[in-house]
Design an enzyme around this catalytic site. Structure first.
Site, mmCIF file in Angstrom:
data_model
loop_
_atom_site.group_PDB
_atom_site.id
_atom_site.type_symbol
_atom_site.label_atom_id
_atom_site.label_comp_id
_atom_site.label_asym_id
_atom_site.label_seq_id
_atom_site.Cartn_x
_atom_site.Cartn_y
_atom_site.Cartn_z
ATOM 1 N N ARG A 114 0.873 -1.188 0.000
ATOM 2 C CA ARG A 114 0.000 0.000 0.000
ATOM 3 C C ARG A 114 0.900 1.225 0.000
ATOM 4 O O ARG A 114 1.681 1.430 0.929
ATOM 5 C CB ARG A 114 -0.908 0.011 1.241
ATOM 6 C CG ARG A 114 -1.677 1.321 1.388
ATOM 7 C CD ARG A 114 -2.766 1.276 2.426
ATOM 8 N NE ARG A 114 -3.928 0.535 1.957
ATOM 9 C CZ ARG A 114 -5.164 0.675 2.435
ATOM 10 N NH1 ARG A 114 -5.408 1.538 3.410
ATOM 11 N NH2 ARG A 114 -6.153 -0.041 1.951
ATOM 12 N N HIS A 141 -7.456 0.536 -6.410
ATOM 13 C CA HIS A 141 -7.667 -0.295 -5.214
ATOM 14 C C HIS A 141 -8.365 -1.584 -5.683
ATOM 15 O O HIS A 141 -9.545 -1.814 -5.400
ATOM 16 C CB HIS A 141 -8.519 0.479 -4.206
ATOM 17 C CG HIS A 141 -8.486 -0.074 -2.814
ATOM 18 N ND1 HIS A 141 -7.703 -1.157 -2.451
ATOM 19 C CD2 HIS A 141 -9.148 0.303 -1.680
ATOM 20 C CE1 HIS A 141 -7.881 -1.410 -1.165
ATOM 21 N NE2 HIS A 141 -8.756 -0.542 -0.677
ATOM 22 N N GLN A 144 -10.280 -4.083 -3.318
ATOM 23 C CA GLN A 144 -11.573 -3.535 -2.891
ATOM 24 C C GLN A 144 -12.635 -3.835 -3.953
ATOM 25 O O GLN A 144 -13.740 -4.279 -3.624
ATOM 26 C CB GLN A 144 -11.436 -2.021 -2.676
ATOM 27 C CG GLN A 144 -12.712 -1.344 -2.239
ATOM 28 C CD GLN A 144 -13.143 -1.761 -0.842
ATOM 29 O OE1 GLN A 144 -12.365 -1.683 0.089
ATOM 30 N NE2 GLN A 144 -14.373 -2.220 -0.689
ATOM 31 N N ASP A 235 -17.417 7.126 -1.662
ATOM 32 C CA ASP A 235 -16.156 7.054 -0.896
ATOM 33 C C ASP A 235 -15.831 8.478 -0.433
ATOM 34 O O ASP A 235 -16.448 9.451 -0.901
ATOM 35 C CB ASP A 235 -15.049 6.476 -1.804
ATOM 36 C CG ASP A 235 -13.710 6.306 -1.077
ATOM 37 O OD1 ASP A 235 -13.695 6.244 0.170
ATOM 38 O OD2 ASP A 235 -12.662 6.233 -1.762
ATOM 39 N N CYS A 275 -16.602 1.732 0.601
ATOM 40 C CA CYS A 275 -15.417 0.918 0.915
ATOM 41 C C CYS A 275 -14.967 1.061 2.359
ATOM 42 O O CYS A 275 -14.266 0.195 2.873
ATOM 43 C CB CYS A 275 -14.281 1.292 -0.024
ATOM 44 S SG CYS A 275 -13.810 3.025 0.112
ATOM 45 N N ARG A 303 -13.920 -8.588 1.862
ATOM 46 C CA ARG A 303 -12.487 -8.371 1.623
ATOM 47 C C ARG A 303 -11.714 -9.615 2.047
ATOM 48 O O ARG A 303 -10.796 -10.060 1.368
ATOM 49 C CB ARG A 303 -11.984 -7.153 2.442
ATOM 50 C CG ARG A 303 -12.577 -5.806 2.054
ATOM 51 C CD ARG A 303 -12.125 -5.360 0.686
ATOM 52 N NE ARG A 303 -10.694 -5.338 0.537
ATOM 53 C CZ ARG A 303 -9.879 -4.349 0.936
ATOM 54 N NH1 ARG A 303 -10.395 -3.263 1.483
ATOM 55 N NH2 ARG A 303 -8.573 -4.414 0.747
HETATM 56 N N1 CP Z 1 -11.408 -0.113 2.451
HETATM 57 C C1 CP Z 1 -10.127 -0.183 2.859
HETATM 58 O O1 CP Z 1 -9.189 -0.434 2.079
HETATM 59 O O2 CP Z 1 -9.978 0.068 4.186
HETATM 60 P P1 CP Z 1 -8.601 0.248 4.947
HETATM 61 O O3 CP Z 1 -8.009 1.556 4.509
HETATM 62 O O4 CP Z 1 -8.984 0.254 6.391
HETATM 63 O O5 CP Z 1 -7.690 -0.889 4.607
HETATM 64 N N1 NVA Z 2 -10.047 6.628 -1.462
HETATM 65 C C1 NVA Z 2 -9.658 6.231 -0.115
HETATM 66 C C2 NVA Z 2 -9.885 4.792 0.072
HETATM 67 C C3 NVA Z 2 -9.525 4.260 1.426
HETATM 68 C C4 NVA Z 2 -9.754 2.799 1.550
HETATM 69 C C5 NVA Z 2 -8.212 6.602 0.114
HETATM 70 O O1 NVA Z 2 -7.374 6.375 -0.770
HETATM 71 O O2 NVA Z 2 -7.906 7.133 1.189
#
Ligand code: CP
Ligand code: NVA
Length: 318
Positions: A114, A141, A144, A235, A275, A303
């Site tokens: 990540r 993502h 997701q 989101d 999400c 997930r």
């Molecule tokens: N939806 C998601 O990826 O959540 P986190 O940021 O908690 O991993």
């Molecule tokens: N769009 C958000 C998703 C988090 C799971 C971010 O990147 O922060």
């Protein structure tokens, strides 16, 4: 039945050793096969033991769902994770990515990463001899999106011909949703304020990969875009790394809150997806989040199941 069908096993065997950096990486049949295995794992019709394999996590952004679901998925597969906090590794002191990726490939069996830059993830994958999984970048993502469409499939059975409307920021989540939905034959309608639409290269890519009859539509009108839809998704307005733009974005996104009035335009049987984490009162009202139409916590649970299936396929444990 405790085995997946031959067709599903054949599709999943093609994923062994592959990277998963984008929603564009898998075909419709491969994704459907992952859903099939996810459902078996979820219902405990099937157990898979990978025999003490190790997943390395390299997360340079916060995470609850992704981190914990990968950890639990590996535990259920008889393996384990190593959480490589970026600050405690030599990455924080400038060790090159190409060296880090090659060294970790000698210890681990897969990496879930990540990070901000999507190019950085691709560089890791290019230097890695083990599967690299996108656990979120600024561009995509994809894990997701797999959970999102599994949730849609659980609710409606057949995915082809459904319409999913996304209201809000054209961000990483929207990009992966658009590509994965197009591949699966779902109509994807996205409403964003002017200037916040999804990446135009990814819109073109989604249209190129789209199943016949799947329509990708981008608009600046949330009411028009949710009309008659089977699922409404939103989101946060400011993603991780955009915290300084929070106030400015709050103004730009006025009128894009998924509230009761907007949701009323959707199909009577429509479901609500997010999400998470959510900012209640901004992109979604508390009332809609807690409504009987919400499948947000099923989506979060999925997930775990879909990533367990993904790991089993990439690590060749079928
Ligand atoms: N939806 C998601 O990826 O959540 P986190 O940021 O908690 O991993
Ligand atoms: N769009 C958000 C998703 C988090 C799971 C971010 O990147 O922060």
């Amino acid at each position: 039945m405790d085995t997946v069908s031959q067709g599903v096993a054949r599709e999943l065997s093609l994923l062994k050793g592959k990277h998963f950096v984008s929603s564009a990486d898998f075909t419709s049949q491969q994704i459907q096969s992952l859903f099939n295995l996810s459902t078996q794992l979820k219902s405990q019709q099937r157990r898979i033991d990978l025999g003490n394999r190790v997943l390395g996590l390299i997360f340079s952004k916060a995470s609850t769902r992704t981190r914990v679901s990968f950890q639990v998925a590996m535990a259920r597969l008889g393996g384990q994770i190593i959480d490589l906090g970026v600050q405690s590794t030599q990455i924080s002191r400038g060790e090159s990515l190409k060296d880090t990726s090659r060294v970790l490939s000698r210890y681990c069996d897969a990496l879930a990463i990540r990070t901000h830059s999507h190019q950085e993830l691709i560089d890791y994958a290019n230097w890695s001899s083990i599967p690299v999984i996108n656990a979120l970048t600024d561009l995509e993502h994809p894990c997701q999106a797999l959970a999102d469409f599994l949730t849609l499939k659980e609710n409606f059975g057949e995915l082809k011909g459904l319409t999913l409307s996304y209201v809000g920021d054209g961000n990483n989540v929207a990009n992966s949703l658009m590509i994965c939905g197009a591949i699966l034959g779902v109509n994807i309608r996205i409403a964003c304020p002017l200037g916040f639409e999804p990446n135009s290269l990814l819109i073109d890519k989604a249209r190129l990969l789209a199943s016949p009859n799947s329509i990708i539509e981008i608009s600046n009108d949330p009411f028009e875009i949710v009309k008659g839809a089977n699922a409404i998704y939103t989101d946060v307005w400011a993603s991780m790394g955009q915290e300084k733009e929070q106030q400015e974005r709050q103004m730009a996104f006025e009128g894009f809150t998924l509230d009761k009035k907007l949701f009323a335009e959707a199909d009577a049987e429509a479901i609500v997806l997010h999400c998470l984490p959510a900012h209640r009162g901004e992109e979604i009202s508390d009332e809609v989040m807690e409504s009987k139409s919400s499948r947000i916590f099923d989506q979060a649970e999925n997930r775990l199941h879909v990533q367990q299936a993904l790991l089993a396929a990439l690590l060749g444990g079928l």
